[in-house]
Scaffold this motif. Structure first.
Motif, PDB file in Angstrom:
ATOM      1  N   GLY A 158       0.794  -1.230   0.000  1.00 13.62           N
ATOM      2  CA  GLY A 158       0.000   0.000   0.000  1.00 13.62           C
ATOM      3  C   GLY A 158       0.822   1.273   0.000  1.00 13.62           C
ATOM      4  O   GLY A 158       0.282   2.361  -0.200  1.00 13.62           O
ATOM      5  N   SER A 159       2.126   1.156   0.240  1.00 10.49           N
ATOM      6  CA  SER A 159       2.985   2.339   0.201  1.00 10.49           C
ATOM      7  C   SER A 159       3.196   2.765  -1.257  1.00 10.49           C
ATOM      8  O   SER A 159       2.864   2.025  -2.186  1.00 10.49           O
ATOM      9  N   LEU A 160       3.751   3.930  -1.434  1.00 11.42           N
ATOM     10  CA  LEU A 160       4.028   4.415  -2.783  1.00 11.42           C
ATOM     11  C   LEU A 160       5.286   3.748  -3.340  1.00 11.42           C
ATOM     12  O   LEU A 160       6.247   3.530  -2.602  1.00 11.42           O
ATOM     13  N   VAL A 161       5.262   3.448  -4.636  1.00  9.80           N
ATOM     14  CA  VAL A 161       6.480   2.944  -5.269  1.00  9.80           C
ATOM     15  C   VAL A 161       7.519   4.063  -5.221  1.00  9.80           C
ATOM     16  O   VAL A 161       7.166   5.248  -5.130  1.00  9.80           O
ATOM     17  N   PRO A 162       8.811   3.727  -5.228  1.00 13.43           N
ATOM     18  CA  PRO A 162       9.853   4.736  -5.029  1.00 13.43           C
ATOM     19  C   PRO A 162       9.761   5.960  -5.943  1.00 13.43           C
ATOM     20  O   PRO A 162       9.901   7.092  -5.477  1.00 13.43           O
ATOM     21  N   SER A 163       9.502   5.777  -7.220  1.00  7.42           N
ATOM     22  CA  SER A 163       9.453   6.937  -8.126  1.00  7.42           C
ATOM     23  C   SER A 163       8.294   7.872  -7.785  1.00  7.42           C
ATOM     24  O   SER A 163       8.446   9.100  -7.815  1.00  7.42           O
ATOM     25  N   THR A 164       7.160   7.310  -7.432  1.00  3.63           N
ATOM     26  CA  THR A 164       6.009   8.146  -7.059  1.00  3.63           C
ATOM     27  C   THR A 164       6.251   8.804  -5.714  1.00  3.63           C
ATOM     28  O   THR A 164       5.944   9.987  -5.530  1.00  3.63           O
ATOM     29  N   ARG A 165       6.818   8.069  -4.786  1.00  6.99           N
ATOM     30  CA  ARG A 165       7.124   8.658  -3.482  1.00  6.99           C
ATOM     31  C   ARG A 165       8.076   9.844  -3.634  1.00  6.99           C
ATOM     32  O   ARG A 165       7.856  10.894  -3.042  1.00  6.99           O
ATOM     33  N   GLU A 166       9.102   9.680  -4.431  1.00  3.80           N
ATOM     34  CA  GLU A 166      10.064  10.766  -4.637  1.00  3.80           C
ATOM     35  C   GLU A 166       9.372  11.991  -5.233  1.00  3.80           C
ATOM     36  O   GLU A 166       9.596  13.117  -4.781  1.00  3.80           O
ATOM     37  N   PHE A 167       8.516  11.778  -6.249  1.00  2.00           N
ATOM     38  CA  PHE A 167       7.790  12.895  -6.851  1.00  2.00           C
ATOM     39  C   PHE A 167       6.867  13.554  -5.829  1.00  2.00           C
ATOM     40  O   PHE A 167       6.809  14.788  -5.730  1.00  2.00           O
ATOM     41  N   MET A 168       6.141  12.762  -5.062  1.00  2.00           N
ATOM     42  CA  MET A 168       5.207  13.317  -4.080  1.00  2.00           C
ATOM     43  C   MET A 168       5.949  14.060  -2.969  1.00  2.00           C
ATOM     44  O   MET A 168       5.473  15.083  -2.479  1.00  2.00           O
ATOM     45  N   GLU A 169       7.112  13.566  -2.561  1.00  2.00           N
ATOM     46  CA  GLU A 169       7.904  14.292  -1.553  1.00  2.00           C
ATOM     47  C   GLU A 169       8.328  15.661  -2.089  1.00  2.00           C
ATOM     48  O   GLU A 169       8.235  16.664  -1.380  1.00  2.00           O
ATOM     49  N   LYS A 170       8.767  15.702  -3.340  1.00  2.00           N
ATOM     50  CA  LYS A 170       9.143  16.982  -3.954  1.00  2.00           C
ATOM     51  C   LYS A 170       7.930  17.897  -4.085  1.00  2.00           C
ATOM     52  O   LYS A 170       8.021  19.102  -3.854  1.00  2.00           O
ATOM     53  N   TYR A 171       6.805  17.311  -4.453  1.00  2.00           N
ATOM     54  CA  TYR A 171       5.573  18.103  -4.559  1.00  2.00           C
ATOM     55  C   TYR A 171       5.222  18.717  -3.198  1.00  2.00           C
ATOM     56  O   TYR A 171       4.938  19.908  -3.093  1.00  2.00           O
ATOM     57  N   LEU A 172       5.243  17.903  -2.154  1.00  2.00           N
ATOM     58  CA  LEU A 172       4.886  18.392  -0.818  1.00  2.00           C
ATOM     59  C   LEU A 172       5.874  19.437  -0.313  1.00  2.00           C
ATOM     60  O   LEU A 172       5.469  20.388   0.380  1.00  2.00           O
ATOM     61  N   GLN A 173       7.137  19.312  -0.655  1.00  2.00           N
ATOM     62  CA  GLN A 173       8.116  20.337  -0.267  1.00  2.00           C
ATOM     63  C   GLN A 173       7.806  21.655  -0.969  1.00  2.00           C
ATOM     64  O   GLN A 173       7.837  22.722  -0.345  1.00  2.00           O
ATOM     65  N   ALA A 174       7.477  21.590  -2.258  1.00  2.00           N
ATOM     66  CA  ALA A 174       7.103  22.799  -2.996  1.00  2.00           C
ATOM     67  C   ALA A 174       5.812  23.380  -2.431  1.00  2.00           C
ATOM     68  O   ALA A 174       5.681  24.604  -2.279  1.00  2.00           O
ATOM     69  N   PHE A 175       4.861  22.511  -2.103  1.00  2.00           N
ATOM     70  CA  PHE A 175       3.599  22.966  -1.525  1.00  2.00           C
ATOM     71  C   PHE A 175       3.836  23.654  -0.177  1.00  2.00           C
ATOM     72  O   PHE A 175       3.257  24.699   0.113  1.00  2.00           O
ATOM     73  N   GLN A 176       4.705  23.088   0.629  1.00  2.00           N
ATOM     74  CA  GLN A 176       5.019  23.700   1.927  1.00  2.00           C
ATOM     75  C   GLN A 176       5.601  25.103   1.732  1.00  2.00           C
ATOM     76  O   GLN A 176       5.191  26.047   2.414  1.00  2.00           O
ATOM     77  N   ARG A 177       6.516  25.260   0.807  1.00  2.00           N
ATOM     78  CA  ARG A 177       7.087  26.593   0.519  1.00  2.00           C
ATOM     79  C   ARG A 177       5.995  27.536   0.041  1.00  2.00           C
ATOM     80  O   ARG A 177       5.968  28.705   0.416  1.00  2.00           O
ATOM     81  N   TRP A 178       5.074  27.033  -0.777  1.00  2.00           N
ATOM     82  CA  TRP A 178       3.963  27.838  -1.288  1.00  2.00           C
ATOM     83  C   TRP A 178       3.071  28.312  -0.141  1.00  2.00           C
ATOM     84  O   TRP A 178       2.734  29.487  -0.062  1.00  2.00           O
ATOM     85  N   VAL A 179       2.715  27.409   0.732  1.00  2.00           N
ATOM     86  CA  VAL A 179       1.855  27.761   1.876  1.00  2.00           C
ATOM     87  C   VAL A 179       2.543  28.826   2.730  1.00  2.00           C
ATOM     88  O   VAL A 179       1.923  29.816   3.138  1.00  2.00           O
ATOM     89  N   GLU A 180       3.814  28.634   2.989  1.00  2.00           N
ATOM     90  CA  GLU A 180       4.556  29.606   3.805  1.00  2.00           C
ATOM     91  C   GLU A 180       4.681  30.960   3.104  1.00  2.00           C
ATOM     92  O   GLU A 180       4.562  32.005   3.728  1.00  2.00           O
ATOM     93  N   THR A 181       4.860  30.953   1.795  1.00  2.00           N
ATOM     94  CA  THR A 181       4.944  32.205   1.018  1.00  2.00           C
ATOM     95  C   THR A 181       3.630  32.970   1.083  1.00  2.00           C
ATOM     96  O   THR A 181       3.613  34.178   1.331  1.00  2.00           O
ATOM     97  N   ILE A 182       2.530  32.270   0.886  1.00  2.00           N
ATOM     98  CA  ILE A 182       1.225  32.930   0.912  1.00  2.00           C
ATOM     99  C   ILE A 182       0.912  33.420   2.326  1.00  2.00           C
ATOM    100  O   ILE A 182       0.372  34.503   2.497  1.00  2.00           O
ATOM    101  N   ALA A 183       1.285  32.651   3.335  1.00  2.00           N
ATOM    102  CA  ALA A 183       1.056  33.063   4.733  1.00  2.00           C
ATOM    103  C   ALA A 183       1.775  34.369   5.026  1.00  2.00           C
ATOM    104  O   ALA A 183       1.246  35.248   5.715  1.00  2.00           O
ATOM    105  N   VAL A 184       3.007  34.518   4.519  1.00  2.00           N
ATOM    106  CA  VAL A 184       3.795  35.719   4.757  1.00  2.00           C
ATOM    107  C   VAL A 184       3.214  36.904   4.006  1.00  2.00           C
ATOM    108  O   VAL A 184       3.102  38.007   4.529  1.00  2.00           O
ATOM    109  N   SER A 185       2.784  36.667   2.740  1.00  2.00           N
ATOM    110  CA  SER A 185       2.285  37.770   1.923  1.00  2.00           C
ATOM    111  C   SER A 185       0.843  38.124   2.253  1.00  2.00           C
ATOM    112  O   SER A 185       0.386  39.208   1.919  1.00  2.00           O
ATOM    113  N   GLY A 186       0.119  37.182   2.858  1.00  2.00           N
ATOM    114  CA  GLY A 186      -1.299  37.413   3.154  1.00  2.00           C
ATOM    115  C   GLY A 186      -1.450  38.164   4.374  1.00  2.00           C
ATOM    116  O   GLY A 186      -2.029  39.030   4.800  1.00  2.00           O
TER     117      GLY A 186
END
Length: 186
Positions: A158-186
């Protein structure tokens, strides 16, 4: 030092065993420190009907309160007939009302679309983004997340295959930066 950002995860599929729900659960497990992902259920929301606003149903009230308390929004959705599922559109409508009191307003968002098909629910992803523009939900633009061939992204346990996990980790890191950017500018 940033504080933990609470993120509402809205899963467009109501099916318990859906690929989208499985992915949402895996996202919770691999979320970076500083992001707390919690699924906010949408299946019990009565269909939006403005006539019911005088005395909103309890599920509407609870849903609106849950969304109002989060720092960001992550939508994980399949595609039904080249658009988002009706349950997700209903949740968007419920949260956007009453007029002028939208719980979505200004919250940073992200969209991940998941499908067994090759195009990864591209249509649903973009229809959802159209609604988010109107609702003033600034959505992460890059990386885009169209996950096709959903039956191949999970290992036997049920876990993610390595390639998908790697992509999702990068996505979540970008999302975290996005959330923090909007929080600062908002």
């Amino acid at each position: 030092m940033s504080t933990t950002k609470r993120i509402a995860v809205l899963v467009g599929s109501l099916r318990q065993g859906s690929f989208n729900r499985k992915l949402a659960l895996q996202l919770k497990a691999i979320a970076p420190a500083g992001l707390q992902l919690d699924i906010v259920e949408i299946g019990d929301l009565p269909l939006f009907n403005q006539d019911m606003e005088a005395t909103p149903p309890a599920p509407w009230v609870a849903f609106r309160e849950a969304i109002s308390k989060v720092d960001g929004l992550l939508f994980v959705t399949p595609e039904y007939n080249r658009s988002m599922p009706a349950a997700l559109k209903n949740a968007i409508d419920v949260g956007s009302r009453p007029y002028g009191q939208s719980v979505w307003n200004g919250k940073p968002g992200g969209v991940i679309s998941v499908s067994p098909g090759a195009v990864g629910a591209f249509g649903a992803n973009h229809h959802l983004r159209q609604s988010l523009v109107f609702l003033n939900v600034p959505a992460l633009q890059q990386p885009e997340a169209y996950i096709g061939h959903a039956e191949k992204i999970f290992a036997e346990d049920g876990s993610l295959v390595p390639s998908t996990r790697e992509f999702m980790e990068k996505y979540l890191q970008a999302f975290q930066r996005w959330v923090e950017t909007i929080a600062v500018s908002g």
